[in-house]
Scaffold this active site. Structure first.
Site, PDB file in Angstrom:
ATOM      1  N   HIS A 194       5.732  -0.379  -2.963  1.00  0.00           N
ATOM      2  CA  HIS A 194       5.249   0.293  -4.174  1.00  0.00           C
ATOM      3  C   HIS A 194       5.277   1.810  -4.074  1.00  0.00           C
ATOM      4  O   HIS A 194       4.636   2.495  -4.868  1.00  0.00           O
ATOM      5  CB  HIS A 194       3.832  -0.192  -4.501  1.00  0.00           C
ATOM      6  CG  HIS A 194       3.788  -1.649  -4.830  1.00  0.00           C
ATOM      7  ND1 HIS A 194       2.632  -2.409  -4.733  1.00  0.00           N
ATOM      8  CD2 HIS A 194       4.756  -2.505  -5.235  1.00  0.00           C
ATOM      9  CE1 HIS A 194       2.903  -3.663  -5.081  1.00  0.00           C
ATOM     10  NE2 HIS A 194       4.177  -3.740  -5.374  1.00  0.00           N
ATOM     11  N   ASP A 246      -0.333   4.217   1.125  1.00  0.00           N
ATOM     12  CA  ASP A 246      -0.833   5.147   2.146  1.00  0.00           C
ATOM     13  C   ASP A 246       0.060   5.103   3.384  1.00  0.00           C
ATOM     14  O   ASP A 246       0.961   4.276   3.494  1.00  0.00           O
ATOM     15  CB  ASP A 246      -2.283   4.804   2.512  1.00  0.00           C
ATOM     16  CG  ASP A 246      -2.421   3.375   3.018  1.00  0.00           C
ATOM     17  OD1 ASP A 246      -1.939   3.099   4.138  1.00  0.00           O
ATOM     18  OD2 ASP A 246      -3.006   2.525   2.306  1.00  0.00           O
ATOM     19  N   ASN A 286       0.821  -1.202   0.000  1.00  0.00           N
ATOM     20  CA  ASN A 286       0.000   0.000   0.000  1.00  0.00           C
ATOM     21  C   ASN A 286       0.860   1.259   0.000  1.00  0.00           C
ATOM     22  O   ASN A 286       1.927   1.297   0.610  1.00  0.00           O
ATOM     23  CB  ASN A 286      -0.930  -0.003   1.215  1.00  0.00           C
ATOM     24  CG  ASN A 286      -1.835  -1.224   1.221  1.00  0.00           C
ATOM     25  OD1 ASN A 286      -2.174  -1.752   0.163  1.00  0.00           O
ATOM     26  ND2 ASN A 286      -2.202  -1.690   2.407  1.00  0.00           N
TER      27      ASN A 286
END
EC number: 2.3.1.286
Length: 226
Positions: free
Chosen positions: A104, A89, A87
């Site tokens: 990522h 975030d 993720n």
């Protein structure tokens, strides 16, 4: 102190209300993923790509960590915990986890198009014409399809040392992240938490067919009580 490695995917963030890339039609919020998540797409239409991630960033700032994120942070009082996340975030960090590796990239960071190592904190929109100190256009600090995953080797080394591997909210179909399970020791105990698990119970694998907000706090409590 035993080592716990946690591999998290989109499912845990979705339970905080974040929209995620789902489905087999190649569309992400109505956009062809090749147009908004590849270097070629950025070259063709940088304004479209920048605005796409600006929208994702704005949404991220409106949501909060959920009980699964918070439970994983609580594990640090009892174990050596490393989180390897697909993720982009910052919900793990906001929940209190201190060792988080983003395979990522990170939505709240930007980088120069000229150097993947020239990284800046970024909570605002990135616009065409916004540049680094050396005059190069800024782009989201995201690993796009077709780009190398620079932190993969580090993630592999972390995973090799796991006494417990906890996999949460991932289809185990996104590579190379899904390959990390192949690097654990034969003695490593694996827990897979997902409403529609892609793994089956076997030897050292325990499947918990539940959501992250339900399954993670329960598992964490049982590990702390051992």
């Amino acid at each position: 102190m035993k080592n716990i490695v946690v591999l998290t995917g989109a499912g845990i963030s979705a339970e905080s209300g974040l929209k995620t890339f789902r489905g087999s039609n190649g569309l992400w919020e109505g956009h062809d993923v090749m147009e908004v998540a590849t270097p070629e797409g950025f070259k063709r239409n940088p304004e479209l790509v920048l605005e796409f991630y600006n929208q994702r960033r704005r949404q991220l700032l409106t949501v909060e960590p959920n009980s699964a994120h918070i439970a994983l942070a609580d594990l640090e009082s009892h174990f050596n915990v490393n989180i390897v996340t697909q993720n982009v975030d910052d919900l793990h960090e906001r929940a209190g986890s201190s060792n988080v590796l983003h395979l990522h990239g990170e939505l709240l960071k930007a980088r120069s198009v000229n150097s993947e190592n020239e990284i800046l904190d970024c909570k605002n929109d990135i616009l065409l014409g916004d540049t680094c100190v050396n005059g190069y256009q800024l782009r989201p600090h995201i690993v796009w399809f077709g780009e190398a995953v620079p932190l993969l080797d580090k993630a592999i080394e972390i995973t090799k040392n796991a006494d417990y591997l906890i996999i949460i909210g991932t289809s185990m179909q996104v590579y190379p992240a899904a390959s990390l399970i192949d690097f654990v020791k034969p003695s490593t105990l694996i827990f897979f938490i997902d409403p529609k698990p892609a793994l089956a119970n076997k030897n050292n694998v325990t499947v918990i067919a539940d959501t992250a907000v339900n399954g993670v706090p329960t598992l964490v409590a049982s590990l702390i009580d051992k």
